[in-house]
Design a protein around this motif. Sequence first.
Motif, short mmCIF file in Angstrom:
data_model
loop_
_atom_site.label_atom_id
_atom_site.label_comp_id
_atom_site.label_asym_id
_atom_site.label_seq_id
_atom_site.Cartn_x
_atom_site.Cartn_y
_atom_site.Cartn_z
N SER A 124 0.88 7.68 -0.30
CA SER A 124 -0.46 8.76 0.49
C SER A 124 0.50 9.76 -0.29
N ILE A 125 -0.13 11.06 -0.57
CA ILE A 125 0.33 11.84 -1.12
C ILE A 125 -1.10 12.86 -0.48
N VAL A 126 -0.67 13.73 0.72
CA VAL A 126 -1.94 14.76 0.94
C VAL A 126 -1.67 16.71 0.62
N ASP A 127 -2.27 16.81 0.41
CA ASP A 127 -2.26 18.12 -0.16
C ASP A 127 -3.49 19.00 0.59
N PRO A 128 -2.66 19.43 1.54
CA PRO A 128 -3.52 19.78 2.24
C PRO A 128 -3.12 21.77 1.75
N ILE A 140 4.42 2.38 9.97
CA ILE A 140 4.74 3.58 8.73
C ILE A 140 6.34 3.40 8.30
N VAL A 141 7.25 3.63 7.05
CA VAL A 141 8.31 2.88 6.74
C VAL A 141 8.78 3.99 6.08
N HIS A 142 7.70 5.27 5.51
CA HIS A 142 8.43 5.67 5.43
C HIS A 142 7.80 7.70 5.63
N ARG A 143 8.17 8.31 5.45
CA ARG A 143 7.37 10.04 5.69
C ARG A 143 8.34 11.17 5.45
N GLU A 144 7.96 11.78 4.96
CA GLU A 144 8.41 12.88 4.28
C GLU A 144 7.50 14.32 5.21
N VAL A 145 7.80 15.28 4.42
CA VAL A 145 6.66 16.75 3.85
C VAL A 145 7.86 17.69 3.31
N THR A 146 7.41 17.52 2.10
CA THR A 146 8.33 18.72 0.81
C THR A 146 8.19 19.70 0.45
N ASP A 200 7.37 21.98 -0.99
CA ASP A 200 5.50 22.72 -1.10
C ASP A 200 4.78 21.07 -0.55
N GLN A 201 5.33 21.80 0.85
CA GLN A 201 4.43 21.41 2.74
C GLN A 201 3.17 20.45 1.52
N LYS A 202 3.55 19.36 1.24
CA LYS A 202 2.81 17.83 0.52
C LYS A 202 3.47 16.97 1.16
N LEU A 203 2.80 16.18 2.26
CA LEU A 203 2.92 15.42 3.11
C LEU A 203 2.98 13.76 2.49
N LEU A 204 3.81 13.18 2.28
CA LEU A 204 4.27 12.39 1.40
C LEU A 204 4.76 10.90 2.49
N SER A 205 3.93 9.60 2.46
CA SER A 205 4.07 8.63 3.44
C SER A 205 4.14 7.22 2.98
N ARG A 206 4.27 6.05 3.27
CA ARG A 206 4.56 4.78 2.61
C ARG A 206 4.34 4.24 4.35
N ARG A 207 2.89 3.00 3.97
CA ARG A 207 2.70 2.22 4.57
C ARG A 207 3.02 0.74 4.53
N LEU A 208 3.54 0.17 5.34
CA LEU A 208 3.57 -1.30 5.25
C LEU A 208 1.98 -2.34 5.89
N LEU A 209 0.81 -3.04 5.20
CA LEU A 209 0.05 -3.63 6.05
C LEU A 209 0.25 -5.19 5.75
N THR A 210 -0.15 -5.47 7.03
CA THR A 210 -0.98 -7.11 6.61
C THR A 210 -1.82 -7.56 7.19
N LYS A 211 -2.69 -8.71 6.00
CA LYS A 211 -4.07 -8.99 5.85
C LYS A 211 -3.47 -10.07 5.83
N THR A 212 -5.40 -10.71 6.11
CA THR A 212 -5.03 -12.41 5.79
C THR A 212 -5.74 -11.87 4.94
N ASN A 213 -5.63 -13.70 4.14
CA ASN A 213 -5.88 -13.55 2.72
C ASN A 213 -6.91 -14.77 2.84
N ARG A 214 -8.10 -15.80 2.19
CA ARG A 214 -8.68 -16.99 2.75
C ARG A 214 -7.82 -16.76 0.80
N MET A 215 -7.67 -18.07 0.88
CA MET A 215 -8.09 -18.38 -0.73
C MET A 215 -8.97 -19.34 -1.14
#
Length: 219
Positions: free
Chosen positions: A84-88, A39-45, A47-62
Amino acid sequence: MVKYFLGQSVLRSSWDQVFAAFWQRYPNPYSKHVLTEDIVHREVTSDQKLLSRRLLTKTNRMPRWAERLFPANVAHSVYILEDSIVDPQNQTMTTFTWNINHARLMVVEEQCVYRVNSDNSGWTEIRREAWVSSSLFGVSRAVQEFGLARFKSNVTKTMKGFEYILAKLQGEAPPKTLVETAKEAKEKAKETALAATEKAKDLASKAATKKQQQQQQFV
């Protein structure tokens, strides 16, 4: 030209359960290609929405034909950003993902919207859109076709992994993977063969004993 994908999926779990499982999806037996998540960023706005940014590393066979276009030391890992934007309040979750390296070869952008299923409030529906593009001159169409096919395959794995984690969180027995099923079938076959061998030995022993007794009667 960009390849476009549109799909609808349903998870037989409530939106709250799916929301909780979303952050615990990895690791699972269907996500061995996912190496890391941060998780590289997370905040609650306001208007009570959850904003998140994640960095994922995946393998990629060409594919082999693509490996010829790139140096042998090129990284095979793909770095993916996921916003991601979560609106509960309205029970919706929207995610947008895209790769930030290998962009010259291919860019895959995906948007998913998770919401309560319109036919069953205890289920969650997922609307999934994806755009696959390539800027490689002369082979962009082949790259896009390959990217779309791989994306569809990964969607199947994603849904199976989701169902696996949901089952674990709900205290149910997770669905078995094909590898586990094949392993169990192999072990069962071994047990059956061993039992059959032992039974055959027992019958042969009894037959030999009976024959010996009959021979003794005639002596």
